[in-house]
Design a protein around this motif. Structure first.
Motif, mmCIF file in Angstrom:
data_model
loop_
_atom_site.group_PDB
_atom_site.id
_atom_site.type_symbol
_atom_site.label_atom_id
_atom_site.label_comp_id
_atom_site.label_asym_id
_atom_site.label_seq_id
_atom_site.Cartn_x
_atom_site.Cartn_y
_atom_site.Cartn_z
ATOM 1 N N LYS A 172 0.831 -1.203 0.000
ATOM 2 C CA LYS A 172 0.000 0.000 0.000
ATOM 3 C C LYS A 172 0.869 1.258 0.000
ATOM 4 C CE LYS A 172 -3.559 2.396 2.589
ATOM 5 N NZ LYS A 172 -4.264 2.502 3.851
ATOM 6 N N HIS A 226 2.614 1.750 -3.388
ATOM 7 C CA HIS A 226 1.759 2.285 -4.446
ATOM 8 C C HIS A 226 1.391 3.746 -4.199
ATOM 9 C CE1 HIS A 226 1.548 -1.343 -6.738
ATOM 10 N NE2 HIS A 226 1.236 -2.033 -5.647
ATOM 11 N N GLU A 227 1.286 4.139 -2.933
ATOM 12 C CA GLU A 227 1.053 5.558 -2.631
ATOM 13 C C GLU A 227 2.248 6.396 -3.059
ATOM 14 O OE1 GLU A 227 0.120 5.852 1.509
ATOM 15 O OE2 GLU A 227 -1.828 4.888 1.263
ATOM 16 N N LYS A 249 4.408 5.602 -5.351
ATOM 17 C CA LYS A 249 4.453 5.556 -6.809
ATOM 18 C C LYS A 249 3.484 6.568 -7.416
ATOM 19 C CE LYS A 249 4.102 2.319 -10.627
ATOM 20 N NZ LYS A 249 3.765 0.954 -11.036
ATOM 21 N N SER A 250 2.285 6.692 -6.829
ATOM 22 C CA SER A 250 1.324 7.663 -7.351
ATOM 23 C C SER A 250 1.791 9.096 -7.099
ATOM 24 C CB SER A 250 -0.059 7.431 -6.744
ATOM 25 O OG SER A 250 -0.041 7.727 -5.371
ATOM 26 N N ARG A 251 2.513 9.354 -5.998
ATOM 27 C CA ARG A 251 3.057 10.689 -5.742
ATOM 28 C C ARG A 251 4.106 11.060 -6.774
ATOM 29 N NH1 ARG A 251 4.596 9.477 0.106
ATOM 30 N NH2 ARG A 251 2.558 9.121 0.982
ATOM 31 N N GLU A 285 4.276 10.120 -9.957
ATOM 32 C CA GLU A 285 3.866 10.021 -11.350
ATOM 33 C C GLU A 285 4.156 11.283 -12.156
ATOM 34 O OE1 GLU A 285 -0.143 8.741 -11.817
ATOM 35 O OE2 GLU A 285 0.309 6.710 -11.151
ATOM 36 N N LYS A 308 12.330 12.731 -9.195
ATOM 37 C CA LYS A 308 12.140 11.408 -8.594
ATOM 38 C C LYS A 308 13.401 10.955 -7.863
ATOM 39 C CE LYS A 308 8.861 9.669 -12.006
ATOM 40 N NZ LYS A 308 8.646 8.682 -13.077
ATOM 41 N N ASP A 350 4.556 5.909 5.743
ATOM 42 C CA ASP A 350 3.328 6.668 5.591
ATOM 43 C C ASP A 350 3.243 7.797 6.607
ATOM 44 O OD1 ASP A 350 3.011 5.227 7.875
ATOM 45 O OD2 ASP A 350 1.136 4.282 7.302
#
Length: 127
Positions: A78, A81-82, A84-86, A88, A95, A111
């Motif tokens: 989780k 993936h959070e 990774k979405s930040r 994008e 990066k 997190d």
């Protein structure tokens, strides 16, 4: 059929857990008294030892996901993936800098549960 499947799953879990307790007891009784000199343990003491290990270290494989292991070694899907979405919309250099900053802080997929203990590094002013 669903109730029967749940009952068989629970029975299988109890059977495996009871077997694991017996293995812990046999290993303890075979090794610890001869190595350290402590006394042998019975079945219920081995069960308590297993529960204590569960509380301290977390999880019995895939059934329980303890916080200790997720924070210190296992891949946390989780949080990954959070992150990774930040990343994008970031350029390659952004990066790279973001990942380096997270690695410097010691929590690349954190997190923020324990707070962001990372303080920004002072800029090198060349005056």
């Amino acid at each position: 059929m669903n109730k029967k499947k749940k009952f068989l799953g629970a029975f299988l879990f109890l059977l495996v857990f009871a077997g694991a307790i017996a293995i812990v007891m046999l290993l303890w009784n075979a090794l610890i008294p001869s190595i350290i000199g402590w006394s042998a343990i019975n079945y219920w003491q081995a069960a308590g030892l297993m529960i204590l290990c569960r509380l301290l270290l977390g999880g019995f494989g895939r059934f329980g996901k303890g916080h200790f292991w997720n924070r210190c070694g296992q891949h946390d899907h989780k949080a990954f993936h959070e992150m990774k979405s930040r990343m994008e919309g970031m350029s390659r250099d952004e990066k790279r800098e973001y990942i380096r900053e997270r690695m410097r802080c010691g929590h690349p997929f954190s997190d923020g549960f324990f707070g962001d203990g990372c303080k920004p590094q002072p800029e090198d002013n060349q005056e």
